[in-house]
Design a protein around this motif. Sequence first.
Motif, PDB file in Angstrom:
ATOM      1  N   GLY A  73       0.814  -1.213   0.000  1.00  0.00           N
ATOM      2  CA  GLY A  73       0.000   0.000   0.000  1.00  0.00           C
ATOM      3  C   GLY A  73       0.843   1.256   0.000  1.00  0.00           C
ATOM      4  N   LYS A  77       0.695   4.104  -2.910  1.00  0.00           N
ATOM      5  CA  LYS A  77       0.262   5.471  -2.604  1.00  0.00           C
ATOM      6  C   LYS A  77       1.341   6.505  -2.925  1.00  0.00           C
ATOM      7  CE  LYS A  77      -3.880   4.584  -1.039  1.00  0.00           C
ATOM      8  NZ  LYS A  77      -3.932   3.217  -1.559  1.00  0.00           N
ATOM      9  N   ALA A 132      -1.762  -2.223   6.959  1.00  0.00           N
ATOM     10  CA  ALA A 132      -2.190  -1.716   5.658  1.00  0.00           C
ATOM     11  C   ALA A 132      -2.203  -0.203   5.658  1.00  0.00           C
ATOM     12  CB  ALA A 132      -3.585  -2.240   5.306  1.00  0.00           C
ATOM     13  N   LEU A 134      -4.220   2.453   3.408  1.00  0.00           N
ATOM     14  CA  LEU A 134      -5.328   2.444   2.460  1.00  0.00           C
ATOM     15  C   LEU A 134      -5.857   3.844   2.222  1.00  0.00           C
ATOM     16  CD1 LEU A 134      -7.251  -0.550   4.072  1.00  0.00           C
ATOM     17  CD2 LEU A 134      -5.828  -0.663   2.027  1.00  0.00           C
ATOM     18  N   SER A 135      -6.692   3.966   1.216  1.00  0.00           N
ATOM     19  CA  SER A 135      -7.413   5.202   0.969  1.00  0.00           C
ATOM     20  C   SER A 135      -8.326   5.514   2.139  1.00  0.00           C
ATOM     21  CB  SER A 135      -8.231   5.073  -0.313  1.00  0.00           C
ATOM     22  OG  SER A 135      -9.226   6.072  -0.392  1.00  0.00           O
ATOM     23  N   TYR A 138     -11.850   3.820   2.189  1.00  0.00           N
ATOM     24  CA  TYR A 138     -11.966   2.373   2.254  1.00  0.00           C
ATOM     25  C   TYR A 138     -12.919   1.962   3.362  1.00  0.00           C
ATOM     26  CZ  TYR A 138     -10.444  -2.493   1.875  1.00  0.00           C
ATOM     27  OH  TYR A 138     -10.400  -3.851   1.663  1.00  0.00           O
ATOM     28  N   GLY A 242      -7.279  -4.379   1.903  1.00  0.00           N
ATOM     29  CA  GLY A 242      -7.344  -3.875   0.542  1.00  0.00           C
ATOM     30  C   GLY A 242      -6.878  -4.842  -0.517  1.00  0.00           C
TER      31      GLY A 242
END
Length: 401
Positions: A73, A77, A132, A134-135, A138, A242
Amino acid sequence: MNTALTTRNATLQDLAAMLQDQHGRKLDVVAPAATIGTRDAQLVLAGTDVEITTDGVTATDGVYTPTEAFDDGLAAKLGIPVAYLRRLRANRPDLYDANVNGWLRDATPPETRSFLVRCFRGSGGGPGIARALLSDRYGIVDNLDVLMAALDGVRRAGVDVDIDGCDLTERRMYVRVVAPQIKAFAPDLLAGYRSPWGGHDVGDGWTPQRVAQAAGREGLAYASGDEPVLFAGFVLSNSEVGAGRFTITPRLTVQICGNGLTITTDALSKVHLGARLDEGVVRWSRDTERRALELVTAQSRDAVEHYLNADYVTAKIRDLESRAAVPVRDAAPTVEAVAKALSFTADQQATILNHFIRGGQLTAGGIMHAVTSAAQTIADADSAHAMEAAGLRALEIAARR
């Protein structure tokens, strides 16, 4: 001691105990880039909100050891090649820090996004685990909640099932469900096939032709447990980091060897994606959780009704039979072509060829069985499930040659 992250071929009880421990250590923070950094290739959170629970106030700032899934991740990103980032972690943690902190702090313009950081708290004053990055859009459905909701859906459908084994990796959870009382005969699909786990050792003159002849002689009558039967079932899969979506995939199990045929084209799935999350410690509303889990329960109940019946199993067997009967005239090149098309490693290719010879079914169906039985030998659960899921594609590739 930190939270255990993985298990292979566990019982349902063992999996549930692991997930309960993980659930108690779970920490989700939506953190601005300015509060994220690394030191000695460890994640450092500084300036994030505290977590307030019935047990008291817990600081979220601290040091967390990244998993491979976290590095995936992070690389995605920040636009850093993931293989390069892993190499730096292993050999040059100073350059790992320089790259990550540089893109977070020194890029022009500097990084302004916020990210959802999924962690497990450490114990005994040690570092936690960074699971993780993540966005912040999410929407999470946790493994423990998915498991309980799915089993509730199965229970409501009123069908007796067995759990054929559970796997948990850094990226995914898998639960294999089988209904032994729901079965169909597949004499053509399994004609001449025998389990690669028993019988003669391939070698010392045991050519594919001799194995096939022996299998044919032994198949004149079915011994108890060797009938050409497939059981109904499915696989529950979920990712908290994710690496996929909540999925229910039908899976047929071959009685004589335990091979699983997953029918990926019929899978039901739910994407984990929701509204943008506010900065700070994530506290999911009861209404949000309820709606997500109601969907899981409903899909599980629907899956039982759709997949766990003899008509479905029989229809899939009939669909496979014509392609499965295509002869394989040259085993090694066919297995090589399958391995190349499906990106199997050289070791996996060798195992598939060995299982094809042991199985004694010199057809495209024999290639499919070899792939799915070889999958059972792989220690890494993600790789094993990916190989099993490729079984029907292997059949199609072999049948076209």
